[in-house]
Design an enzyme around this catalytic site. Structure first.
Site, PDB file in Angstrom:
ATOM      1  N   HIS A 170       0.809  -1.228   0.000  1.00  0.00           N
ATOM      2  CA  HIS A 170       0.000   0.000   0.000  1.00  0.00           C
ATOM      3  C   HIS A 170       0.838   1.272   0.000  1.00  0.00           C
ATOM      4  CE1 HIS A 170      -3.732  -2.087   0.421  1.00  0.00           C
ATOM      5  NE2 HIS A 170      -3.456  -2.573   1.613  1.00  0.00           N
ATOM      6  N   ASP A 207      -3.267 -10.428  -2.421  1.00  0.00           N
ATOM      7  CA  ASP A 207      -3.815  -9.894  -1.163  1.00  0.00           C
ATOM      8  C   ASP A 207      -5.264  -9.435  -1.412  1.00  0.00           C
ATOM      9  OD1 ASP A 207      -2.552  -8.568   1.617  1.00  0.00           O
ATOM     10  OD2 ASP A 207      -4.276  -7.462   0.829  1.00  0.00           O
ATOM     11  N   HIS A 209      -6.683  -6.855  -0.506  1.00  0.00           N
ATOM     12  CA  HIS A 209      -6.760  -5.408  -0.762  1.00  0.00           C
ATOM     13  C   HIS A 209      -5.979  -5.063  -2.022  1.00  0.00           C
ATOM     14  CE1 HIS A 209      -7.149  -5.873   3.704  1.00  0.00           C
ATOM     15  NE2 HIS A 209      -8.199  -5.103   3.458  1.00  0.00           N
ATOM     16  N   ASP A 294      -5.238 -12.368   3.519  1.00  0.00           N
ATOM     17  CA  ASP A 294      -6.463 -11.829   4.097  1.00  0.00           C
ATOM     18  C   ASP A 294      -7.690 -12.063   3.212  1.00  0.00           C
ATOM     19  OD1 ASP A 294      -5.226 -10.104   2.344  1.00  0.00           O
ATOM     20  OD2 ASP A 294      -5.087  -8.420   3.747  1.00  0.00           O
TER      21      ASP A 294
HETATM   22 ZN   LIG Z   1      -4.459  -6.879   2.689  1.00  0.00          ZN
END
Ligand SMILES: [Zn+2]
Length: 391
Positions: A170, A207, A209, A294
């Protein structure tokens, strides 16, 4: 646990060349998977999901599944260094790196973790811990590349897995974000290009996200293919199918925003129908994976329904893909990103290892306990990605 673990399986670096810490050739040719641990024990904040217990949970699961025994073909790479400043600054601005050091110094003075952006904390050791995480990724790239130059058989080239934190996908070139301090996978990609002459790098980010930081760093770059599968509509709200890269990099960013409740079937369809064909067209020289966990159904931060065997299948497919691509020559390095349910995290990383090794999955979970996946919507997303990218 940690000391016994290292004592049994750690293979200290025996040779140094051009600054790289390399295993002896006999170890490189014998191994089928190399992992490097950068657990960042001092990077911890009470109650935060991105906690120091994550890496020990993974190591315990690896041990439980026999993946730390010498006979497993899995070797731990030890003795590597923190990422050197020039390697970090291939991705991050000098002022950002200096600011991270100052934040760690401030945390040390105040004797507590400090908040950087509302979700990302910094402790006294965060700056050095983040550099060690990136160093683990670099060391694995060095060793996997060295192994690929020792063997004509791509399937004999060991994969790399960095059991590292804090995560990286991120954060931006100038900004921490979403628990991430340094872009580990981006630093590894630039290192592969500049130190090993591997011009074309593919990054698959599974992931849950969107890997917005990695995307932002490479969105102008036609030599880095970035593919992210993620849950649509959750943090950080980016990663729409229409985000395809900019300028010369147009087409080298592929986003697969999957609907909530997507799981095993969706992820394998995404891999087979988009990731693999895009890789075949791009012809990378190395495959990197931002391996977050996740998207597991147990994870508290999101709403996909992958299970441990999903990551077994993804690990297996990733290694086969790296082996099949002529210029990739078996070169695959995976890096830990998210994953916040400790049991799911450990079991899923262990299953990734088993998949890479070509061994059976170790997952007794009954998938009938999960909700049906929205496969019609998933297929719409995959069709749209294929249409946008001409796959
Ligand atoms: Zn994540």
């Amino acid at each position: 646990m940690r000391a016994a673990h290292s004592g049994n399986t750690g293979v200290a670096a025996a040779a140094q060349s051009s600054g790289a810490v390399l295993l002896p050739p006999a170890s490189l040719t014998a191994a089928r998977l190399l992992y490097a641990t950068a657990g960042a024990a001092g990077h911890d904040s009470p109650g935060h999901p991105e906690c120091a217990a994550r890496v020990p949970a993974i190591l315990e699961a690896l041990e439980t599944h026999g993946l730390t025994a010498r006979s497993s073909g899995v070797l731990e790479l030890t003795g590597f260094s923190a990422a050197p400043r020039p390697a970090v600054q291939l991705v991050h601005a000098a002022g950002y790196v200096a600011g991270l050091e100052r934040a760690s110094a401030t945390s040390a003075e105040r004797e507590r973790a400090i908040d950087l952006d509302g979700s990302t904390y910094c402790t006294a050791s965060t700056s050095s811990d983040a550099c060690l995480a990136a160093g683990a990724a670099i060391a694995l790239v060095d060793n996997v590349v060295a192994a690929s130059r020792l063997s004509a058989d791509p399937s004999a080239v060991p994969a790399g897995f960095a059991v590292c934190r804090p995560p990286g996908h991120h954060c931006l070139a100038n900004e921490p974000m979403g628990f991430c301090l340094l872009g580990n996978v981006a630093i590894a990609a630039r290192h592969a290009q500049t130190q090993h002459g591997l011009q074309r790098v593919m990054i698959f980010d599974w992931d849950v996200h969107h890997g917005n930081g990695t995307q932002a760093i490479f969105e102008h770059d036609p030599d880095v293919l970035f593919i992210s599968s993620h849950q649509a509509g959750i943090y950080p709200s980016t990663g729409k199918a229409s985000e395809v890269g900019t300028g010369d990099g147009e087409g080298a960013t592929i986003n697969l925003p999957l609907p909530g409740d997507s799981g095993h079937e969706a992820m394998l369809a995404a891999f087979d129908e988009v990731v693999a064909p895009a890789a075949q067209r791009f012809q990378p020289d190395i495959l990197l994976v931002s391996a977050g966990y996740d998207a597991h159904w147990r994870d508290p931060l999101a709403g996909l329904q992958c299970r441990s065997s999903t990551f077994h299948a993804l690990g297996h497919r990733a290694k086969l893909l790296a082996d099949e691509l002529p210029s990739c020559r078996g070169r695959l390095v995976m890096l830990l990103e998210g994953g916040y349910d400790l049991k799911a995290l450990g079991e899923s990383v262990a299953n990734t290892f088993l998949g890479v090794l070509g061994e059976a999955a170790a997952d007794n979970f009954n998938p009938a306990l999960l909700r049906d996946e929205p496969m019609d919507k998933v297929q719409q997303v995959l069709r749209e990605a294929r249409r946008v990218h001409g796959l």
